[in-house]
Design a protein around this motif. Structure first.
Motif, PDB file in Angstrom:
ATOM      1  N   LEU A 103      34.186  14.967  17.705  1.00 32.79           N
ATOM      2  CA  LEU A 103      35.197  15.676  16.928  1.00 32.79           C
ATOM      3  C   LEU A 103      35.352  17.106  17.423  1.00 32.79           C
ATOM      4  O   LEU A 103      36.465  17.638  17.511  1.00 32.79           O
ATOM      5  N   VAL A 113      43.418  14.302  10.692  1.00 35.01           N
ATOM      6  CA  VAL A 113      43.360  12.871  10.929  1.00 35.01           C
ATOM      7  C   VAL A 113      44.253  12.466  12.102  1.00 35.01           C
ATOM      8  O   VAL A 113      43.940  11.554  12.869  1.00 35.01           O
ATOM      9  N   VAL A 134      36.168   9.890   1.663  1.00 36.63           N
ATOM     10  CA  VAL A 134      35.294  10.985   2.065  1.00 36.63           C
ATOM     11  C   VAL A 134      34.022  10.879   1.233  1.00 36.63           C
ATOM     12  O   VAL A 134      34.080  10.936  -0.001  1.00 36.63           O
ATOM     13  N   LEU A 175      39.279  18.770   8.937  1.00 35.57           N
ATOM     14  CA  LEU A 175      38.024  18.027   8.965  1.00 35.57           C
ATOM     15  C   LEU A 175      36.901  19.049   9.089  1.00 35.57           C
ATOM     16  O   LEU A 175      36.574  19.519  10.174  1.00 35.57           O
ATOM     17  N   MET A 191      31.854  17.914   9.560  1.00 35.75           N
ATOM     18  CA  MET A 191      31.670  16.480   9.425  1.00 35.75           C
ATOM     19  C   MET A 191      30.411  16.015  10.148  1.00 35.75           C
ATOM     20  O   MET A 191      30.032  16.553  11.185  1.00 35.75           O
ATOM     21  N   VAL A 251      32.751  10.077  11.637  1.00 31.92           N
ATOM     22  CA  VAL A 251      33.875   9.328  11.088  1.00 31.92           C
ATOM     23  C   VAL A 251      33.736   7.877  11.528  1.00 31.92           C
ATOM     24  O   VAL A 251      33.445   7.600  12.695  1.00 31.92           O
ATOM     25  N   SER A 299      36.368   6.140   6.907  1.00 34.14           N
ATOM     26  CA  SER A 299      35.271   6.676   6.105  1.00 34.14           C
ATOM     27  C   SER A 299      34.735   7.931   6.773  1.00 34.14           C
ATOM     28  O   SER A 299      34.191   7.878   7.880  1.00 34.14           O
ATOM     29  N   PHE A 300      34.913   9.073   6.102  1.00 31.74           N
ATOM     30  CA  PHE A 300      34.459  10.363   6.615  1.00 31.74           C
ATOM     31  C   PHE A 300      33.150  10.729   5.919  1.00 31.74           C
ATOM     32  O   PHE A 300      33.052  10.681   4.689  1.00 31.74           O
ATOM     33  N   GLN A 301      32.162  11.098   6.715  1.00 28.34           N
ATOM     34  CA  GLN A 301      30.882  11.538   6.166  1.00 28.34           C
ATOM     35  C   GLN A 301      30.699  13.017   6.465  1.00 28.34           C
ATOM     36  O   GLN A 301      30.715  13.443   7.625  1.00 28.34           O
ATOM     37  N   THR A 302      30.553  13.812   5.412  1.00 28.31           N
ATOM     38  CA  THR A 302      30.341  15.244   5.602  1.00 28.31           C
ATOM     39  C   THR A 302      28.869  15.503   5.915  1.00 28.31           C
ATOM     40  O   THR A 302      27.991  14.698   5.597  1.00 28.31           O
TER      41      THR A 302
END
Length: 810
Positions: free
Chosen positions: A78, A86, A132, A147, A150, A153, A174-177
């Protein structure tokens, strides 16, 4: 080029080794918060791509052993790909397309040819669901959010209706912080950058261990650049005053009422279209009082003060540059969004785990957009052109959701998960569309005000999925979900111009209250209620092929809820059945992975939505369900390699079949000049699109990424990186109207060069994106000119940009 920034920035993740695209990632897992605590030592440790963990099945499993078509994108990728929204993910995911919609300032997504450009209002739903930290993001505006910080993703391709629910017809993201790290010392990252178009950005994050059971993390970001679209000088475009007067009199005007066009009504300074001015901040906390319980809690706030993207004439007028327009409506965006997310995980026993996931979001927005985009130059103040604005006076969206999951853990003969979900939305919006003849000081052609005081959505679901591990190498999976969706429009009204000659011919103002006294009458009563339940299911078999391969076959379904539309009419839900065979392989001790999927999709009642004109001349947003079966067939492949100093990726999508079913009529005000419809159709202009190709579905899409570390005698690394994407011709609407409605085949490339000091404490990079400066259309529309010809317009991806970045960690 000057540096401007108002916030610090965080490097997104610990880089155990720089990875790329799909397996790009192939390193840190969403639960591995320690990955955020230290920089990478890529030249000292080579990552095995087959160790990447994903949560596509709502449990942590190795990517190469997960029988789902999923792309896992790491924080490192990223960062290096400069993924800001996105829309920037499209080169990294096979079959993914993203289009910008300037009039509402949103991004809409298409996957495997399935998507909807007009899913941009308070009640239109996307086909690609966005989550998220496990919380569903209901409205399309969120897709434009930055974003921020993160951990990774995951993009799940194909219907995900069993585990992920409604509106995941074509797939889910599905986004994972990044999560706080309880162990260790305080740590963090910071990054700043500057580039052309006065681009500047800053990101930062700091991890704060408070105790041996509690930690916090704070992350902030700010990104901005000037607009890409210059304003044309009206003095060079407008006819002379004498010509204006002659035209006005020839059209039946009287000398006493003539007025010259005021050049000052056109924008010549100020904020330009296609600019960015966005900021976000997130505060996260993790409490882990024991090994059996973890609570992650975060609050995130997003601010957008940029401007919408503008459609440009595909063929500029003589003497005008491509990136310019004659604009009489200044751009404006003012959006705020606040989101609270919570996740609690209990290890009830060695064989069972309970999770509770909840979220609350509040969004408010206003905006202004030049809908006529300066295509027609007026010949007088009442003739020869059109003034049309699209103004969102106010939009307020609120939503909350709860999900409870109970699942097995550890090695079991049967791996299972059961869950319950509830989501609620309460949305309201008012937007006005004034359309004037000639200029904004001409007579009214038509204008309307759309006031939706209450749009309610309630969604409930129960689901379960189980995998029977028949042996060490064979696995059978079945899943079932029951969803019920209710939508209500309460007191929604569409107000249209009543053509009362006694009312002044003025564009509607934000303060105007529509009614007979101001020249408006109700054109549509939108009160309606929709309620329907739907089953979705999954059947799958997978088996190991040797020690480093797996093969799976599945049949799965997804659906998108139906709903209400203008005039109180209901439209049906859409359903998709997906037949898929996939294979995943690892080679070279896990440093090379090759994942493939072949699919065939049978789509029923595909929803098309577009702004339409009714037979009485009033306007609204209309939904149509495509009859018969819409068919899509394709092949996807992801190849990833990581060696000691080399990393490479190939991402391929091949969609030879993408054919719409049968539909008697389809219309859109974005495409003027469509034939007149039969009265029973309910709209003024339309055409039969039966058997046409789907939009945003190129037959071939191929992305390639390569980078190499040159290790210097000091131990520092110099890393050139190339990223390129080729796409064959694609249609930009289901109308398939010719070259103006296409994006022809193109190649778009990015280059960067990064220097990393020996201890990985800081780095500096120069980059150029869209180095080939190719003009890539993301949508299209057309205007019918006075001579009967058509002028096509499109929004475009950014032109060539370049800049410099500096990052450090501590």
């Amino acid at each position: 080029m000057k540096l401007r920034y108002s916030a610090l920035y965080v490097a997104l993740s610990l880089i155990l080794a720089p990875g790329l695209a799909q397996a790009t990632d192939q390193g840190t897992t969403p639960q591995d918060s320690t990955s955020q605590a230290a920089p990478a030592k890529a030249n000292k440790q080579v990552k095995q791509l087959d160790t990447v963990e994903v949560s596509a099945t709502k449990r942590e499993t190795p990517l190469q052993k997960t029988p789902v078509a999923v792309s896992a994108i790491s924080a490192d990728t990223l960062d290096k790909q400069r993924v800001m929204t996105v829309q920037d993910l499209t080169p990294l995911v096979p079959g993914l397309q993203a289009t910008s919609e300037g009039d509402h300032g949103v991004v809409t997504l298409t996957m495997r040819g399935i998507g909807n450009d007009s899913a941009k209002t308070e009640y239109a739903d996307p086909e690609v669901a966005i989550f998220v930290d496990g919380v569903y993001t209901a409205r399309a505006e969120a897709a434009a959010g930055l974003l921020l910080d993160m951990d990774g993703v995951e993009v799940l391709r194909g219907p995900q209706g069993t585990l992920w629910g409604r509106n995941s017809t074509a797939g889910a993201m599905s986004f994972q912080t990044a999560k706080p790290d309880i162990g260790g010392d305080a740590s963090g990252y910071a990054q700043i950058e500057a580039g052309n178009y006065n681009q500047s950005g800053a990101r930062a994050a700091v991890n704060l261990p408070i105790s041996n059971t509690f930690a916090m993390r704070v992350a902030v970001v700010h990104e901005q650049h000037d607009g890409y679209v210059d304003y044309q000088n009206p003095a060079t475009e407008l006819p002379s005053v004498a010509q204006q007067q002659a035209t006005y009199l020839a059209a039946g005007g009287t000398p006493a009422n003539f007025r010259a066009i005021d050049p000052n009504q056109y924008e010549q300074n100020g904020a330009k279209y296609n600019s960015q001015d966005q900021s976000a901040a997130r505060v996260s906390a993790r409490w882990q009082p024991s090994d059996a319980f973890t609570w992650d809690l975060s609050y995130e706030y997003f601010i957008d003060r940029g401007t919408p993207d503008l459609s440009l004439m595909q063929t500029p007028r003589p003497g005008q540059s491509f990136w310019s327009a004659l604009i009489d409506t200044p751009p404006y965006l003012h959006r705020n969004s606040g989101t609270l997310r919570s996740r609690m995980d209990w290890n009830i026993s060695d064989s069972m785990e309970l999770s509770y996931i909840a979220g609350v979001n509040r969004f408010s927005g206003e905006g202004n957009f030049d809908q006529d985009v300066g295509v027609e130059v007026p010949t007088s103040f009442t003739t020869g052109g059109v003034y049309q604005a699209d103004r969102t006076n106010s939009s307020n969206y609120s939503s909350y959701s709860h999900e409870l999951d109970l699942k097995s853990r550890g090695e079991q003969t049967v791996d299972w998960i059961v869950g319950a979900y509830y989501g609620h939305e309460d949305n309201n919006i008012r937007f006005d569309i004034p359309i004037m003849n000639g200029t904004q000081y001409g007579s009214v052609s038509w204008q309307g005000s759309f006031i939706q005081p209450e749009e309610l959505v309630n969604s409930t679901a129960l689901f379960g999925q189980a995998t029977w591990n028949v042996s060490d190498h064979w696995h059978l999976t079945g899943g079932l979900r029951w969803s019920n969706d209710e939508k209500r429009n309460v007191d929604g009204r569409g107000w249209g111009w009543d053509y009362d000659a006694s009312v002044p011919q003025l564009p509607i103002a934000p303060s105007t209250i529509p009614g007979p006294a101001t020249g408006f009458a109700v054109s549509t009563y939108n009160d309606a209620r929709y309620s329907k339940g739907q089953w979705t299911w999954l059947g799958r078999i997978d088996t190991d092929i040797g020690e480093h391969g797996m093969l799976y076959a599945s049949v799965s379904t997804g659906y998108k809820s139906g709903g209400t539309q203008d005039a109180g009419t209901l439209y049906k839900p859409e359903t998709l059945t997906n037949y898929e065979i996939g294979a995943k392989f690892s080679f070279l001790d896990g440093h090379l992975t090759w994942n493939n999927a072949v699919y065939y999709e049978d789509f029923k009642d595909f929803q098309l939505s577009a702004p339409i004109t009714y037979p009485n001349g009033n306007r609204g947003l209309g939904f149509s369900n495509v009859g018969g079966s819409t068919k899509v067939a394709g092949f996807e492949s992801e190849l990833a390699y990581q060696g000691q100093n080399d990393r490479a990726n190939l991402v391929l999508s091949y969609i030879p079949k993408k054919t719409l079913g049968t539909l008697v009529y389809a219309g859109s005000n974005d495409y003027q000049g469509l034939p007149a419809c039969a009265p029973q159709s309910g709209i003024a202009n339309c055409m039969d699109i039966s058997g046409n190709d789907l939009a945003h579905a190129p037959t071939v899409s191929l992305s390639a990424i390569y980078e190499h570390d040159f290790v210097l005698p000091s131990g520092a690394r110099l890393t050139p990186r190339f990223s390129g994407q080729y796409q064959s011709m694609q249609w930009l609407s289901p109308f398939n109207l010719g070259s103006g409605d296409q994006q022809k085949a193109y190649f778009r490339g990015d280059l960067s060069l990064r220097y990393t000091e020996p201890q990985d404490r800081w780095w500096i990079s120069v980059y150029s994106q869209n180095v080939t400066d190719v003009k890539v259309r993301t949508n299209a529309g057309r205007f019918q000119m006075p001579d009967g010809s058509f002028e096509y317009v499109s929004e475009y991806l950014a032109p060539r940009t370049y800049g410099i970045q500096f990052g450090t960690s501590f």
